[in-house]
Every structure is written in C-alpha cells, then in structure tokens.
Scaffold this motif. Structure first.
Motif: not given
Length: 375
Positions: A39-43, A118-124, A178-187
């Motif tokens: 499972r992905p983790q978010v920092v 694969g599920q999009p999440y909205t972060f507020i 999130p994806v299983a084996a890839e780092q995704i960044t955003g601002t």
C-alpha cells in the motif's frame, strides 16, 4: 504607497511505494522503514513564507500571513460525493506566530494507510489563524464521512460579522492517484479564502447639516455571506456561496470606526480594515455600487454616503472567468469581492460635493502597489 503581501503556503505530497512508521523532522524527509505490504504511503511537506505574525484585526496589506495551525483532509475521489476518509493535524510547532521564521518548512508523514492503488484522492489543506478556527468551527466541521460538496467553512453558531472581520483562512487542494511502485509528487498552494477591505480617511466632517457625525463605515450593498469553500472553485463566480448571515442592515457593515472629538483634527488619518467572504457583483436593479462609505449619527442612521469606484482608467482588469485570461468590463461601481483580493480605500479626504464618489484600486492575488483617491 508600495505594499506587498506574501500569500502562499506550499505543501509537497510524496507517494512512496511502502509503509513507514519513522518520525518526521522539520528539515529532513522521513525515511521509510521496511514495508509490510504494497500500500502507498503519503508524506506531506509544508513550507511557509517569512513574516508569520499574530494580530486581532486586519492590519493592512503587509507582507504577512498569519497561519497558526495547519490541517489536512483526505477524500476518496474527486466528485461532489467523494467521502472524507481521514483528517490529520500537521504539527506546526515552532512555525506559528508571533516570531515566525524565514524559509520555514515542515514534513508531515500522513498516518492514513488505506490508499488504493489507481484510485484518485483529493487532499485539502487548511491553514487557520488564531480566530478562524472558532469562527468557522474548524477543523471539526468537516468529519469522516463528509463529502467534498460539504467541504466549506460556515459561520459557527453564536458567531457574527465581527468574528468574520478578524478571521484569516487559507485553503488549497490537490488530486493525486497513488501507484504501487512509483513515487508521485505534487504541490498544494494555499491561498486566502477571504478578501480584505481596508480604508484610510481624514478630514471627516463633524456634522452633516446640524447632526453630529459619530461613526464612519464601509458597507456592502447587501448582507455579508456566511460560507466559503475550503478550496477555490474553477471560476470566481462558482467560488461564491450566496448565503447571508442574516438579512439585516447591520450585516452589511464591514468596517465601523467610532469617532471621537480627536478624530476630527485636521489631517489626522483614521484607518481600519476587515476580512470578508466573497460576494457576487450586484446587478443594475440591485444596487448602484458594491461598496459604500457612510457617515452615521449616534443611532447608526446614515447621514451621508459615497459610492466606491474602481480607479483603472475606465476599465477593470479581471480574471474572474477562471481561465487566467484578462477580461474587461465597463461597470466600475458594480464589482465582485473575490477571495484573496485586497480592496483599499485611501488615504483620502472626505469629498464636499454631494455626488462625490470614492475611487478604489483593487489588488488581485493580494500582491499590489498603488494608491486611492477621491473622484
């Protein structure tokens, strides 16, 4: 008068392909421990501009923001009915007012672990000053199970326009998948979800006719709104929630300056401002102007009023369509009150002519230099 205000707080969200339980430092990104599943983790990394200070009312358009606490909501999906699946408070220790720090940053390891690949999440993300939490009952007003369509700040029970006037509120959002084996960044870029109205006045008349002047006010054409979305909508028009506090004349007042004998001294400048929630422009049948400056007697009865007008060479530059493209309108009196815009009046003299109007310059994105004058 050249004035600047930094109005951004940035947050970096990093999706990692493993679980981690390591702690977060203020300067170094947390290092994940050995994963126990896929499972992905978010920092989350928040950074804030210098100049954090506290205050009890809008002091002017200074290069300041006043975030005291930072909060994060996570929604499963992107549509109106996407549910909130988690809330977390970001540890803002050492970054809040009054002293502040230059170039501060903060890492936050998100505790929520049930992200689905694969599920999009909205972060507020929501930044609160020392007043806005109580004013809008945040962060508690949005709870797990709440939907995106309910992600808004609403004036809390027992609170009034006077509480809105001293409450600064920041918000921003980001959608990541999130994806299983890839780092995704955003601002996440947080902007004010309130506007600012501020006035400087001098040489105010002691009487209108034979009636003593006891207060000066900046007023809206209709009662103030009580709600705002926690994050900006695609267009300025959609970003406004037209829900009045209550349909009373008192709720039209944004700024009120009680006047004493000393305030009428020649060349003495009086100033005061307030935060206000966004408001749509009036139609031709609703009102002649969005803002008024009025003089009132001891009972609050208006003795004299002046319409407020844009000073932009008979054009208004605006990006209210949400596209970023400058559009032009000829109505200089009927304009919208937009989130994160600063509306300054003065310093100016009270006009003697009966049809005198006040000219206003407006500051999109609260990053402005200019001055006000009477028409």
């Amino acid at each position: 008068m050249n004035l600047k205000l930094s109005n951004t707080i940035k947050g970096m969200l990093l999706f990692l392909a493993c679980l981690a339980t390591a702690g977060c430092g203020q300067e170094d990104m947390p290092t994940p421990d050995t994963p126990d599943d896929s499972r992905p983790q978010v920092v989350l990394t928040f950074s804030a501009s210098p100049g954090l200070t506290t205050r009890t009312q809008l002091p002017g358009p200074e290069y300041l923001q006043h975030v005291q606490t930072m909060h994060l909501y996570i929604f499963n999906g992107t549509g109106d009915n996407a549910p909130c699946v988690a809330y977390e408070e970001v540890d803002w220790t050492g970054l809040a007012a009054p002293e502040g720090k230059p170039g501060v940053s903060k890492n936050h390891k998100v505790q929520y672990k049930d992200f689905v690949v694969g599920q999009p999440y909205t972060f507020i993300a929501v930044g609160l000053d020392d007043c806005s939490g109580a004013t809008y009952d945040l962060p508690g007003a949005v709870t797990e199970g709440s939907t995106l369509k309910d992600a808004k700040a609403v004036l809390a029970s027992g609170k009034t326009r006077n509480d809105i006037a001293v409450s600064e509120l920041f918000g921003g959002s980001l959608v990541l998948t999130p994806v299983a084996a890839e780092q995704i960044t955003g601002t996440i870029k947080l902007d004010r979800r309130v506007a600012g109205v501020f006035g400087y006045f001098k040489n105010i008349p002691t009487k209108v006719g034979s009636t003593p002047v006891k207060s000066l006010r900046i007023e809206l054409y209709k009662p103030q709104n009580k709600s705002i979305w926690l994050t900006a909508k695609p267009t300025k028009d959609e970003d406004v929630i037209m829900e009045p506090i209550a349909n009373t004349d008192d709720n039209k007042i944004l700024v009120e300056i009680p006047l004493t004998e000393a305030d009428f001294e020649k060349e003495k400048v009086l100033s005061k401002g307030s935060y206000v929630l966004p408001m749509k422009a009036p139609t031709e049948t609703e009102a002649p102007a969005t803002l008024l400056v009025t003089l009132a007697d001891a009972n609050g009865v208006v003795l004299q009023s002046r319409n407020v007008k844009y000073k932009l060479d008979d054009t208004i530059s605006d990006t209210s369509g949400g596209t970023g493209i400058i559009t032009v309108t000829k109505d200089l009196y009927r304009f919208a009150i937009n989130a994160n815009w600063f509306y300054q009046i003065g310093p100016v003299n009270w006009p003697e002519e009966e049809d005198g109007n006040i000219v206003i310059e407006v500051v999109p994105d609260w990053d402005w230099s200019g001055e006000m004058e009477w028409q």
